[in-house]
Design an enzyme around this catalytic site. Structure first.
Site, mmCIF file in Angstrom:
data_model
loop_
_atom_site.group_PDB
_atom_site.id
_atom_site.type_symbol
_atom_site.label_atom_id
_atom_site.label_comp_id
_atom_site.label_asym_id
_atom_site.label_seq_id
_atom_site.Cartn_x
_atom_site.Cartn_y
_atom_site.Cartn_z
ATOM 1 C CD GLU A 175 -3.095 -0.723 2.297
ATOM 2 O OE1 GLU A 175 -2.811 0.322 2.391
ATOM 3 O OE2 GLU A 175 -3.515 -1.762 3.106
ATOM 4 C CD GLU A 213 -12.087 1.379 -0.125
ATOM 5 O OE1 GLU A 213 -12.637 0.706 0.339
ATOM 6 O OE2 GLU A 213 -11.116 2.011 -0.685
ATOM 7 C CE LYS A 229 -10.790 3.150 4.203
ATOM 8 N NZ LYS A 229 -9.426 2.491 3.780
ATOM 9 C CD GLU A 259 -7.876 6.542 6.872
ATOM 10 O OE1 GLU A 259 -8.006 5.352 5.940
ATOM 11 O OE2 GLU A 259 -6.406 6.846 6.529
#
Length: 461
Positions: A261, A315, A318, A324
């Site tokens: 990541e 997203e 999250k 985030e």
């Protein structure tokens, strides 16, 4: 992904004979507005992305990835670590149901056992190494261990010290309990250490001390490590070498790293310094360009970097700060948040005139069995075929002399025929390794010998 300001690093697992680093994308799904897995696979292929990582073993996702030419890393969730660690039969059943059921149609290349376990509030660290051993034993049982690796992504917070890179060290309480036995297992199984690395966290917490250009792969004066004398021009390289130094300090020089990541948010809260669309584009664009040069870090210059960007989509579910929910390369409607090219290559001489694009770097992996050939995909479009042909005849090292004007395989004089010959030459020279017949969707494998005019297509070189 850890929300802690973590400082981690990692170079990347280098497949034998690969001259370039590899770039993949994390496919997270903590959202209620994402396209279907089938649509996502088409999106990945359209962008020339042939490696992805998911955070579970979702049936719909693994089924959609089948026969796509896309390699995938799957994850055993943290909540199952205790059960897997304590019961080999539980591990066997999990591998049977979640791995063997889909492989090899779905090209699963690794199992990430847990995710950032050391910062898991459920305290699953004591189960990690036993769970990794049992998963590996299950892969051996089903004869999958030669194709599928076992590892576990750790956060940079596992380091007690990361600056300067030559002083990198693991937290003392982790070394004997988990770091050494885990690295020993990785070494014995020829696997690699997965690490999640976010220079953004380090920059946001120390913007008064860290140059933004240094964090974003832009031109900068660099920093010299007083311990090694090596000069660093990017924060990611420094973090990666800190991890290598930490492994060296505990006696494991030979284990390689994979960045599972890394990314930069395109938006953030007021206090999240540096979170912006332009900075995210600079970081991820600079990183891809950096990886595809094939260059390693100052400490490991011969080890190409392999990285998985985080993440494919923004997203919306999250938790945590605004950043985030804004790491995505794409919005849920598949529009780009910003542009990041996932292809590499220079303009090369090919036998036909046409657009000279940039062709995806194929991914050498496990060899195919039996007689197979690689041919062009007529539905890929002229521009993609031409770009892939340029790569194969140039940096790919394919033998394209037979398709030059006047040579044995020049006729028929068509882009599709010439591309097929070049793709097959590359495929056979790379021992028909999985991933070497893809070229961003411009090629596919066939089991019947192709015929273009009187030209024969070799099955070996």
């Amino acid at each position: 992904m850890a929300l802690l300001p973590s400082f981690l690093i990692i170079s990347l697992f280098s497949v034998a004979h690969a001259h370039y680093g590899l770039v993949g994308v994390n496919y997270g799904r903590v959202a209620n507005n994402l396209p279907s897995p089938k649509q996502v696979v088409n999106l990945l292929k359209s962008q020339g992305i042939n490696r992805t990582k998911i955070f579970d073993t979702d049936k719909n996702v693994l089924t959609a990835l089948a026969n796509s030419g896309i390699n995938v890393i799957v994850c055993l969730p943290n909540e199952l670590l205790s059960s897997v660690a304590s019961d080999q039969s539980f591990s066997d059943n999990w591998v049977l149901t979640n791995i063997k059921e889909y492989f090899p149609a779905t090209n699963i290349e690794a199992v990430a056992v847990g995710n950032e376990v050391f910062v898991d509030p459920s305290n699953t660290t004591p189960y990690l190494v036993s769970a990794m051993r049992n998963i590996h034993s299950s892969l051996v049982k089903y004869k999958l261990d030669q194709s599928i690796k076992v590892s576990s992504p750790i956060a940079l917070s596992a380091l007690a010290n990361s600056y300067p890179p030559s002083s990198g060290s693991f937290k003392p309480d982790l070394i004997e309990q988990v770091i050494k036995p885990m690295l020993d297992l990785l070494r014995k199984t020829s696997s690699y250490l997965m690490v999640n690395v976010y220079p953004f966290f380090a920059y946001a917490a120390n913007a008064d001390k860290i140059s933004l250009d240094y964090a974003l792969f832009r031109d900068n004066a660099g920093n010299v490590d007083p311990g090694s004398g090596l000069r660093y021009n990017s924060l990611l390289d420094a973090q990666i070498d800190a991890v290598y130094s930490a492994m060296s300090a505990v006696g494991f020089n030979g284990v390689q790293l994979m960045v599972t990541e890394t990314g930069w948010p395109s938006a953030g809260d007021v206090n999240e310094v540096g979170a912006s669309q332009s900075n995210a584009a600079a970081y991820n664009g600079g990183l891809v360009k950096r990886v595809l040069t094939g260059k390693g870090t100052p400490l490991r210059p011969r080890d190409p970097l392999n990285v998985y960007l985080f993440a494919l989509f923004n997203e919306n579910q999250k938790p945590g700060p605004t950043s985030e929910r804004n790491y995505g390369l794409f919005y849920p409607n598949e529009a780009k948040v910003y542009d990041v090219p996932f292809v590499a290559g220079k303009k090369r001489k090919s036998p036909l005139k046409g657009n000279r694009g940039h062709a995806p770097v194929p991914v050498p992996a496990v060899a195919d069995e039996g007689e197979k050939w690689c041919v062009s995909n007529g539905e890929a479009g002229m521009e993609k075929l031409q770009a892939a042909l340029d790569y194969a005849c140039g940096e790919g090292g394919a033998d394209c002399s037979p398709i030059q004007p006047g040579a044995t395989c020049f006729n028929p004089e068509s882009l599709e025929a010439h591309a097929s010959y070049a793709f097959n030459s590359y495929y056979q020279k790379n021992a028909r390794r999985v991933g070497t017949c893809f070229f961003g969707g411009a090629a596919h494998v066939v089991t019947q010998p192709p015929r273009y005019g009187k030209c024969d297509f070799p099955t070996k070189y």
